[in-house]
Design a protein around this motif. Structure first.
Motif, short mmCIF file in Angstrom:
data_model
loop_
_atom_site.label_atom_id
_atom_site.label_comp_id
_atom_site.label_asym_id
_atom_site.label_seq_id
_atom_site.Cartn_x
_atom_site.Cartn_y
_atom_site.Cartn_z
N HIS A 38 0.85 -1.19 0.00
CA HIS A 38 0.00 0.00 0.00
C HIS A 38 0.88 1.23 0.00
CE1 HIS A 38 -3.49 2.53 0.71
NE2 HIS A 38 -2.84 3.10 1.73
N ASP A 39 0.70 2.11 -1.00
CA ASP A 39 1.52 3.33 -1.11
C ASP A 39 3.01 3.01 -1.07
OD1 ASP A 39 -0.63 5.01 -1.40
OD2 ASP A 39 -0.75 5.54 0.73
N VAL A 91 14.27 -2.40 5.07
CA VAL A 91 13.33 -2.41 3.96
C VAL A 91 13.01 -0.98 3.57
CG1 VAL A 91 10.93 -2.93 3.31
CG2 VAL A 91 12.32 -4.65 4.48
N ASN A 92 13.13 -0.68 2.29
CA ASN A 92 12.76 0.63 1.76
C ASN A 92 11.67 0.44 0.72
OD1 ASN A 92 14.86 2.18 3.14
ND2 ASN A 92 16.29 1.08 1.82
N GLY A 93 10.45 0.83 1.09
CA GLY A 93 9.32 0.60 0.20
C GLY A 93 9.02 -0.88 0.09
N LYS A 94 9.03 -1.41 -1.12
CA LYS A 94 8.70 -2.83 -1.30
C LYS A 94 9.94 -3.69 -1.52
CE LYS A 94 7.66 -2.22 -6.25
NZ LYS A 94 6.63 -2.43 -7.30
N TYR A 95 11.12 -3.10 -1.33
CA TYR A 95 12.37 -3.83 -1.52
C TYR A 95 13.24 -3.75 -0.27
CZ TYR A 95 11.24 -3.81 -6.51
OH TYR A 95 10.62 -3.98 -7.72
N THR A 96 14.04 -4.79 -0.06
CA THR A 96 15.05 -4.72 0.99
C THR A 96 16.24 -3.92 0.47
OG1 THR A 96 16.15 -6.74 0.23
CG2 THR A 96 14.38 -6.99 1.88
N ALA A 97 17.12 -3.52 1.38
CA ALA A 97 18.27 -2.70 1.00
C ALA A 97 19.20 -3.44 0.04
CB ALA A 97 19.03 -2.26 2.25
N ASP A 98 19.15 -4.78 0.05
CA ASP A 98 20.00 -5.54 -0.88
C ASP A 98 19.24 -5.99 -2.13
OD1 ASP A 98 18.41 -7.39 0.36
OD2 ASP A 98 20.04 -8.61 1.15
N GLY A 99 18.07 -5.35 -2.39
CA GLY A 99 17.39 -5.52 -3.67
C GLY A 99 16.36 -6.61 -3.77
N LEU A 140 6.86 7.92 6.22
CA LEU A 140 6.05 8.79 5.36
C LEU A 140 6.54 8.70 3.93
CD1 LEU A 140 5.73 12.05 7.51
CD2 LEU A 140 3.96 10.34 7.11
N THR A 141 5.61 8.64 3.00
CA THR A 141 5.97 8.66 1.59
C THR A 141 6.18 10.11 1.15
OG1 THR A 141 3.69 8.84 0.82
CG2 THR A 141 4.54 6.62 1.20
N SER A 142 6.76 10.28 -0.03
CA SER A 142 6.97 11.63 -0.57
C SER A 142 5.64 12.35 -0.75
CB SER A 142 7.72 11.55 -1.90
OG SER A 142 9.01 11.03 -1.72
#
Length: 218
Positions: free
Chosen positions: A43-44, A70-78, A102-104
């Motif tokens: 979501h978002d 985790v950043n958004g829907k991906y982990t930091a290693d992709g 918070l999202t942009s």
């Protein structure tokens, strides 16, 4: 860090610069076996707990998997989070949960809302020429605002005990004047994308944080 965020809002209420050092606090971390007994959804651009809340995990976002952020829907290693958690070969797995970042788009919306509240505060004042909202205080942070004569707002979110914020706000205005307004490639009211502005803002924040915080009751 004692200074969490810096925002610059133009006179129309648009967010033209943001700097954040705040990371959401982990509120729960659990090790799971397969199959995962939580329903997660995207979501978002965030992976949220949609169903199966337990052990204090309610409405949280996935912040890390096996210690990897985790950043958004991906982990930091992709790795794609939902795909990774859908594979039984990756279990047992440790998942850290907390309030979603918070999202942009949410930051843009909040900047516009604060712009409106600032105007309402000025109009509600019983005195003419009110400066509007200069500070909002909660138990976990203070929001400080300085508006220039041209309507640009500089907003700092900081630890409630952080000293020297008024001086910092004026220093940020000075940096804006020197490295944004005097930049021949910068257009007024537009997003600030200037390496010298970033560098000098970072230095100013480091100086402000070295001023320390006031102790309890001071």
């Amino acid at each position: 860090m004692a200074i969490f965020s810096v925002y610059v809002v133009n006179k129309a209420g648009g967010l033209i610069y943001q700097w954040d050092s705040y990371s959401p606090r982990a509120e729960a971390e659990k090790t799971f076996s397969y199959p995962l007994d939580l329903l997660l959804k995207l979501h978002d651009e965030r992976v949220l707990v949609a169903f199966g809340q337990r052990d204090g995990i309610r409405g949280h976002a996935v912040l890390a998997i096996n210690g990897v952020d985790v950043n958004g829907k991906y982990t930091a290693d992709g790795k794609e989070v939902l795909e990774y958690l859908g594979n039984s070969a990756n279990y047992p797995v440790s998942i850290r949960f907390g309030r979603p970042r918070l999202t942009s788009n949410e930051k843009l919306m909040l900047a516009s809302m604060f712009h409106s509240l600032f105007a309402i505060g000025s109009q509600l004042s019983p005195e003419q020429g009110s400066s509007g909202i200069e500070m909002l205080e909660t138990d976990t942070f203070k929001l400080h605002c300085f508006q220039t004569l041209t309507g640009i707002k500089f907003v700092v979110l900081a630890d409630p005990r952080q000293a020297g914020i008024d001086s910092l706000l004026r220093k940020i205005y000075e940096i804006y004047s020197d490295f944004a307004l005097k930049n021949p490639f910068y257009s007024l009211e537009m997003p600030i994308r200037c390496e010298l502005f970033d560098q000098n803002l970072k230095l100013a924040l480091e100086v402000a944080e070295k001023a320390g915080t006031f102790g309890p009751g001071s």
